[in-house]
Structure formats: structure tokens, C-alpha cells
Design a protein around this motif. Structure first.
Motif, PDB file in Angstrom:
ATOM      1  N   PHE A 395      24.781  81.955 -78.445  1.00 53.41           N
ATOM      2  CA  PHE A 395      23.473  81.286 -78.373  1.00 53.41           C
ATOM      3  C   PHE A 395      23.177  80.657 -77.014  1.00 53.41           C
ATOM      4  N   GLY A 396      24.120  80.759 -76.085  1.00 48.73           N
ATOM      5  CA  GLY A 396      23.898  80.148 -74.776  1.00 48.73           C
ATOM      6  C   GLY A 396      24.374  78.707 -74.756  1.00 48.73           C
ATOM      7  N   ARG A 397      24.434  78.140 -73.546  1.00 43.83           N
ATOM      8  CA  ARG A 397      24.919  76.764 -73.390  1.00 43.83           C
ATOM      9  C   ARG A 397      23.757  75.780 -73.407  1.00 43.83           C
ATOM     10  N   GLY A 398      22.953  75.823 -74.453  1.00 47.09           N
ATOM     11  CA  GLY A 398      21.789  74.951 -74.529  1.00 47.09           C
ATOM     12  C   GLY A 398      21.624  74.336 -75.902  1.00 47.09           C
ATOM     13  N   LEU A 399      20.398  73.949 -76.172  1.00 50.83           N
ATOM     14  CA  LEU A 399      20.102  73.214 -77.399  1.00 50.83           C
ATOM     15  C   LEU A 399      20.362  74.052 -78.651  1.00 50.83           C
ATOM     16  N   VAL A 400      20.154  75.361 -78.561  1.00 55.12           N
ATOM     17  CA  VAL A 400      20.309  76.196 -79.759  1.00 55.12           C
ATOM     18  C   VAL A 400      21.749  76.150 -80.271  1.00 55.12           C
ATOM     19  N   ALA A 401      22.724  76.238 -79.362  1.00 55.53           N
ATOM     20  CA  ALA A 401      24.132  76.203 -79.789  1.00 55.53           C
ATOM     21  C   ALA A 401      24.477  74.865 -80.427  1.00 55.53           C
ATOM     22  N   VAL A 402      23.967  73.759 -79.861  1.00 55.03           N
ATOM     23  CA  VAL A 402      24.217  72.434 -80.440  1.00 55.03           C
ATOM     24  C   VAL A 402      23.579  72.328 -81.824  1.00 55.03           C
ATOM     25  N   THR A 403      22.346  72.843 -81.930  1.00 55.94           N
ATOM     26  CA  THR A 403      21.639  72.784 -83.221  1.00 55.94           C
ATOM     27  C   THR A 403      22.391  73.569 -84.290  1.00 55.94           C
ATOM     28  N   VAL A 404      22.870  74.745 -83.936  1.00 48.68           N
ATOM     29  CA  VAL A 404      23.607  75.562 -84.911  1.00 48.68           C
ATOM     30  C   VAL A 404      24.880  74.846 -85.349  1.00 48.68           C
ATOM     31  N   LEU A 405      25.590  74.250 -84.412  1.00 45.08           N
ATOM     32  CA  LEU A 405      26.839  73.566 -84.764  1.00 45.08           C
ATOM     33  C   LEU A 405      26.574  72.398 -85.724  1.00 45.08           C
ATOM     34  N   ILE A 406      25.577  71.570 -85.409  1.00 42.80           N
ATOM     35  CA  ILE A 406      25.290  70.417 -86.272  1.00 42.80           C
ATOM     36  C   ILE A 406      24.797  70.884 -87.639  1.00 42.80           C
ATOM     37  N   ALA A 407      23.986  71.943 -87.648  1.00 44.06           N
ATOM     38  CA  ALA A 407      23.516  72.476 -88.930  1.00 44.06           C
ATOM     39  C   ALA A 407      24.690  72.948 -89.784  1.00 44.06           C
ATOM     40  N   VAL A 408      25.683  73.566 -89.157  1.00 45.80           N
ATOM     41  CA  VAL A 408      26.877  74.007 -89.892  1.00 45.80           C
ATOM     42  C   VAL A 408      27.623  72.810 -90.461  1.00 45.80           C
ATOM     43  N   MET A 409      27.768  71.735 -89.657  1.00 42.94           N
ATOM     44  CA  MET A 409      28.493  70.551 -90.110  1.00 42.94           C
ATOM     45  C   MET A 409      27.740  69.826 -91.227  1.00 42.94           C
ATOM     46  N   THR A 410      26.403  69.899 -91.213  1.00 42.62           N
ATOM     47  CA  THR A 410      25.571  69.185 -92.185  1.00 42.62           C
ATOM     48  C   THR A 410      25.408  69.962 -93.476  1.00 42.62           C
ATOM     49  N   PHE A 411      25.389  71.270 -93.366  1.00 38.76           N
ATOM     50  CA  PHE A 411      25.009  72.141 -94.471  1.00 38.76           C
ATOM     51  C   PHE A 411      25.910  71.970 -95.697  1.00 38.76           C
ATOM     52  N   PHE A 412      27.224  72.023 -95.490  1.00 37.42           N
ATOM     53  CA  PHE A 412      28.159  72.054 -96.611  1.00 37.42           C
ATOM     54  C   PHE A 412      28.101  70.790 -97.482  1.00 37.42           C
ATOM     55  N   PRO A 413      28.258  69.560 -96.910  1.00 39.35           N
ATOM     56  CA  PRO A 413      28.195  68.381 -97.790  1.00 39.35           C
ATOM     57  C   PRO A 413      26.842  68.211 -98.462  1.00 39.35           C
ATOM     58  N   THR A 414      25.762  68.628 -97.790  1.00 40.31           N
ATOM     59  CA  THR A 414      24.446  68.488 -98.406  1.00 40.31           C
ATOM     60  C   THR A 414      24.307  69.415 -99.601  1.00 40.31           C
ATOM     61  N   VAL A 415      24.751  70.640 -99.467  1.00 38.02           N
ATOM     62  CA  VAL A 415      24.678  71.581-100.593  1.00 38.02           C
ATOM     63  C   VAL A 415      25.472  71.054-101.782  1.00 38.02           C
ATOM     64  N   VAL A 416      26.677  70.561-101.532  1.00 31.72           N
ATOM     65  CA  VAL A 416      27.531  70.078-102.628  1.00 31.72           C
ATOM     66  C   VAL A 416      26.858  68.903-103.358  1.00 31.72           C
ATOM     67  N   ASN A 417      26.345  67.926-102.609  1.00 30.89           N
ATOM     68  CA  ASN A 417      25.760  66.744-103.243  1.00 30.89           C
ATOM     69  C   ASN A 417      24.453  67.061-103.961  1.00 30.89           C
ATOM     70  N   VAL A 418      23.621  67.916-103.371  1.00 28.22           N
ATOM     71  CA  VAL A 418      22.354  68.267-104.017  1.00 28.22           C
ATOM     72  C   VAL A 418      22.608  69.067-105.291  1.00 28.22           C
ATOM     73  N   LEU A 419      23.555  69.999-105.248  1.00 23.37           N
ATOM     74  CA  LEU A 419      23.887  70.753-106.464  1.00 23.37           C
ATOM     75  C   LEU A 419      24.429  69.832-107.552  1.00 23.37           C
ATOM     76  N   LEU A 420      25.271  68.875-107.144  1.00 22.65           N
ATOM     77  CA  LEU A 420      25.822  67.924-108.110  1.00 22.65           C
ATOM     78  C   LEU A 420      24.710  67.112-108.760  1.00 22.65           C
ATOM     79  N   ALA A 421      23.734  66.687-107.971  1.00 25.67           N
ATOM     80  CA  ALA A 421      22.618  65.901-108.513  1.00 25.67           C
ATOM     81  C   ALA A 421      21.780  66.738-109.463  1.00 25.67           C
ATOM     82  N   MET A 422      21.532  67.994-109.119  1.00 25.74           N
ATOM     83  CA  MET A 422      20.692  68.824-109.995  1.00 25.74           C
ATOM     84  C   MET A 422      21.417  69.167-111.297  1.00 25.74           C
ATOM     85  N   ARG A 423      22.738  69.220-111.246  1.00 25.90           N
ATOM     86  CA  ARG A 423      23.486  69.492-112.480  1.00 25.90           C
ATOM     87  C   ARG A 423      23.457  68.311-113.431  1.00 25.90           C
TER      88      ARG A 423
END
Length: 529
Positions: A395-423
Motif C-alpha cells: 500500500f505504500g509508505r503513507g496513510l493507506v498502510a497505517v489505515t489498513v493496519l489500524i483497521a486490522v487491529m480494530t476489526f477483530f475485537p469489534t466483531v466479537v463484541n458486536v456478535l456477542l451483543a446481538m446473540r
């Protein structure tokens, strides 16, 4: 084979096929061929390295397991002991935020000096799980049904009885979800600790493979790490159900949160907020002073607040200048911090929005859940230090690479907690909408999303300090801008006054952002009650 099983696992198999196909295509393309081995080449390397994995896996698992046990024991005990006192819970939460927000560049020298090989990995693994488990357990303790608490108190039950009979059972599903999120984090923390210095382990093997440019071996280690994380994630609920049979039938009550206290006046809210801020700062400063004074050798690399705070107000730095002139330290730090927060905000927003959309799809279609969770667990467990160079290449050495990394770090715990709440949605509410002939989109808008909000806000609280830390690591290794990159320069010239001044600003920022998310969560709880 039953159709339900085919739907559930067919999606995971299809996702695996798609990922492998895309992987193979990427490995054939010119720019990436040298850093992305083909799946066949990877399998050959892993077979060749089969005797190489065992000792390294054993070392890393041992460190991660010790950190997981110590960190979670501390987090659960602290959450239960403070369950009666809201102000103590706030202090505990903010202390946990402080623990997870400490930049590695500030912590690493202290751990390297004070502890022998292996111990820093255990400490970082424990540090990685404390905040996640504290946030999950406190959410569970607060989500107890108000009716259950009232019944126990009306029958003459003590607060201990309320805790034992109502709060702890209500918190169990959240605890299991928190432990599931914490397991890959403990593994990641242990590997990062091995990056700081160790004799054996997957982190050590990754450093050696990177140094020798053994690309296929490095990818094999990343695959092994991801498989270990996935096994830990899947094993947690199974172990929990074996140890606590009540989990097989217990349901969360996120939609029936404990009755909120009467809304206080503006003056009382201001006083409460001030006391909370003062108590939090007092705890942080006391812990900081304790480390600087009590631990041998730490004062030289972790100066005490009475040296750093005057530096913040009156000190100067030449880190950002190209000539002999220096600039005031505080304005320069704030400028770098604003750039880091800009990087963090975009990645956090992207990760949370994507996670919510995927969670809804996963709740509606089990095949999506099987496919997405496996990939997200794998991505979450890969060390940032290993994945950032690859993201920078793609993705290059810019904002896109940083955004992808943070999105990866954020994605997993958010999915787990939202699924738990909907269940936790009551079956009666589902039946009402179904009997009224509500289409699927109305069920999502009127039922699923409202019930997911507590889990979503809890996820945002968890993700904020983690995202700031990820942005700083990405700035260090990829973009070369922002506070993360500046701290690396300060570490290279041993400017510990600057480092700990910046750490203080990062902690204040993380706490302020966490407080805003917690206020939104409390406001939602008050409206729902």
C-alpha cells in the motif's frame, strides 16, 4: 452431511480457497514475487522446517500462557473487587488504559535492563490482556438485569450475594468473549517481547528469518502463529463450558442493563468528573514515581515526573530541526501528536464500520461468520513488527498502510463484541417481529443494531488505545512521520525526557478519548433503562 453443517463450514472452506487463489496470483506478480512466496513454495518450506517449529512454539506458548494467566487473574480480581464502587471502577479502567497505551519504545529499555530473557515476554503478554479483560468483565458486571438485583436485595441479600448470584453469572459470557479476544493478544505480546531479546521463540525465529531475508521461512512462521492464535480462540469457549457448565444455558442481558442512577445535576457531574480525573492522575503519577524510584537502574531511562513535567513546560528539543537551533518541546510534541491522532481516527473509523457491517452479515449467515472470524483471528495475531513492512510494500509508505493496519487491529475485537451483543437478543423480541411479518432489513434496523450498541461502544473503548499504539508503530516502521517516528529518533539519541514527556501526553489523550467513549456508553445505558 447436514445442510446446516455445510452452510456453516462451507463458507470457511470457500474463503480459504479464495484467499489461497489471491495469494497465488499475488506471488506471481512482479513487484511482490520477491516477498510473497507461492502457497506451494510455502508448504515445501514448512515441511522442511517441521523440526524447527517445535522448540520455538513451546517457548512462545509458555511465555504467552504465563502472561495470559497472570494478566487475566489480575484483571478479573480487580474488576470483582471494585464492582461495588463506580469511582473505583473508573480508576481501574483508566489504569488499564494506561497499561495498554504505554508505547513500546518507552517500556522496552526498562524491561531489557530489569529482567532476564523470557520475562519481558511474559510481562508484555500480561500487559496485552489486562485491559481487554477488565473492559469485558466490567461491561458484563454492569449489564446485569435490574430486576435480578432488586429481587435479591428485597430478599435481604447482601452485596456479596448480589455479586455471586447476579453479577458474576451475567458477566460470564462477556468474560469468555474477553478471554477469546485476549488469547491472540497474549500470543502477540509474547512475540513482541521476544523481539526485545530472547534466546528461543517464534519472535526470535522471525527476527532471524527477516535478517537473512528467508521470505518463505518468515511466512511459514506467520502461518504457524496464526494457526496457534486460531486454536487458542476456538479453545477458550470449549474450556469455559467444561469448567463452568452454567455457560451452556446462561444468556447475557445486555439489552436489560442495570437501572441507571438518577441523573445528577451539572455541578455534581462536574465534581464527579474532576474527582475521577484527579484520582486517575494521582494513581498514574504514583505508579510512575514508584517505577523511577524503587526499581534499580530505571531512573536513568524512566525519569520521574518532577523532572519530566518541568521539561514539558519549559524544555526545548532539536529533534525536529535540521540546524543547531532548538524548538520548544511541548508545541513540537503536540504537532506530532495531532498527526498521529489523524492517522488513528481514519483507521479506527474504517475498522469499526467494516466490523459492524461484517458482524451483521455474520449474524444473519453462519457461513460468513465461519469465514470471517478465521481470517480476522489470523490477521490479529500476526505481529505488527512483521506485517508492517509487507503493508508498506503493498500500500505504500503513507496513510493507506497505517489505515489498513489500524483497521486490522480494530476489526477483530469489534466483531466479537458486536456478535456477542446481538446473540443476547431475547427470543421473544425476535418472535414479535417475525409474527408481524417484518422483513430482514427491519429486524436489523429495529432489533439487531440497537442491541449491538453496548457491545459496539465497548469495542470502541477497547480499540482507542490499541489504535493509537498501532498508529505509532506504523509511523515508526513505515511513514516516518508523527509521534511514533519522533519517539524512535528520541530513543536513538537517548532523549528520555522527550520520550516520557510524549508518553505522558499519549496517556492523557488515550484517557480523554476513553472517557468520551465511556460517557457515550453511560448515556446510552441511561436511555435504555
Amino acid at each position: 452431511m447436514p445442510r446446516r453443517t455445510i452452510r456453516r463450514y462451507g463458507g470457511a472452506a470457500l474463503a480459504a480457497v479464495i484467499v489461497i487463489a489471491l495469494w497465488h496470483l499475488v506471488s506471481l506478480s512482479g513487484p511482490y514475487a520477491s516477498v510473497v512466496p507461492s502457497p506451494v513454495e510455502l508448504l515445501r518450506q514448512m515441511w522442511s522446517d517441521r523440526g524447527f517449529y517445535g522448540p520455538n512454539i513451546a517457548a512462545t506458548i509458555s511465555e504467552a500462557a504465563q502472561g495470559f494467566l497472570w494478566g487475566n487473574a489480575l484483571a478479573i480480581a480487580a474488576a470483582l473487587l471494585t464492582s461495588r464502587y463506580r469511582i473505583m471502577q473508573r480508576v481501574l479502567e483508566r489504569f488499564a488504559v494506561t497499561a495498554i497505551a504505554l508505547p513500546l519504545v518507552a517500556v522496552a529499555p526498562i524491561l531489557s535492563i530489569l529482567f532476564s530473557s523470557g520475562t519481558p515476554s511474559v510481562i508484555l503478554a500480561a500487559q496485552s490482556v489486562v485491559f481487554l479483560t477488565v473492559a469485558s468483565v466490567l461491561l458484563g458486571l454492569r449489564s446485569v438485569s435490574a430486576g435480578s438485583v432488586d429481587v435479591i436485595r428485597a430478599a435481604g441479600g447482601s452485596e456479596w450475594t448480589v455479586l455471586r448470584r447476579a453479577r458474576i453469572p451475567a458477566a460470564l459470557p462477556n468474560l469468555v468473549g474477553g478471554l477469546q479476544i485476549a488469547a491472540p493478544s497474549a500470543l502477540l505480546g509474547a512475540i513482541i517481547g521476544e523481539y526485545l531479546g530472547a534466546e528461543h521463540g517464534l519472535g526470535v525465529a522471525m527476527i532471524q528469518a527477516q535478517g537473512a531475508f528467508q521470505v518463505a521461512r518468515l511466512w511459514g512462521l506467520l502461518v504457524v502463529t496464526s494457526l496457534l492464535a486460531a486454536i487458542c480462540y476456538a479453545a477458550i469457549p470449549l474450556i469455559a463450558k467444561l469448567l463452568v457448565p452454567a455457560l451452556r444455558s446462561v444468556e447475557t442481558t445486555l439489552g436489560a442493563a442495570e437501572r441507571a442512577a438518577p441523573k445528577p445535576s451539572a455541578a455534581r457531574r462536574l465534581l464527579s468528573g474532576g474527582l475521577s480525573l484527579v484520582s486517575t492522575l494521582a494513581v498514574i503519577l504514583a505508579a510512575w514515581w514508584g517505577v523511577a524510584i524503587l526499581l534499580p537502574g530505571a531512573s536513568s531511562i524512566a525519569p520521574a515526573p518532577d523532572r519530566v513535567l518541568p521539561y514539558l513546560l519549559h524544555g526545548h528539543t532539536s529533534l525536529g530541526t535540521t540546524d543547531a537551533e532548538s524548538a520548544q518541546a511541548l508545541p513540537y510534541m503536540l504537532g506530532q501528536l495531532l498527526r498521529t491522532l489523524g492517522d488513528t481516527g481514519l483507521g479506527l473509523f474504517s475498522g469499526v464500520v467494516l466490523a459492524v457491517l461484517v458482524s451483521i452479515a455474520a449474524f444473519e449467515f453462519k457461513a460468513v461468520e465461519s469465514a470471517v472470524l478465521g481470517v480476522s483471528v489470523a490477521l490479529r495475531s500476526i505481529p505488527m513488527l512483521a506485517i508492517i513492512p509487507l503493508l508498506a510494500l503493498v500500500f505504500g509508505r503513507g496513510l493507506v498502510a497505517v489505515t489498513v493496519l489500524i483497521a486490522v487491529m480494530t476489526f477483530f475485537p469489534t466483531v466479537v463484541n458486536v456478535l456477542l451483543a446481538m446473540r443476547a437478543i431475547p427470543a421473544a423480541a425476535e418472535d414479535i417481529l417475525r409474527s408481524a411479518g417484518a422483513p430482514r432489513w427491519q429486524t436489523i434496523l429495529r432489533l439487531r443494531i440497537p442491541y449491538a450498541l453496548p457491545g459496539l461502544l465497548a469495542s470502541v473503548k477497547i480499540a482507542i488505545p490499541v489504535s493509537i499504539g498501532a498508529a505509532m508503530v506504523a509511523e515508526w516502521l513505515s511513514t516516518g512521520s508523527g509521534l511514533g517516528a519522533t519517539l524512535t529518533v528520541a530513543a536513538a539519541v537517548y532523549d528520555y525526557d522527550f520520550i516520557w514527556g510524549a508518553v505522558f501526553l499519549i496517556l492523557l489523550t488515550s484517557l480523554a478519548a476513553y472517557h468520551l467513549a465511556a460517557a457515550a456508553e453511560a448515556r446510552l445505558a441511561a436511555r435504555r433503562s
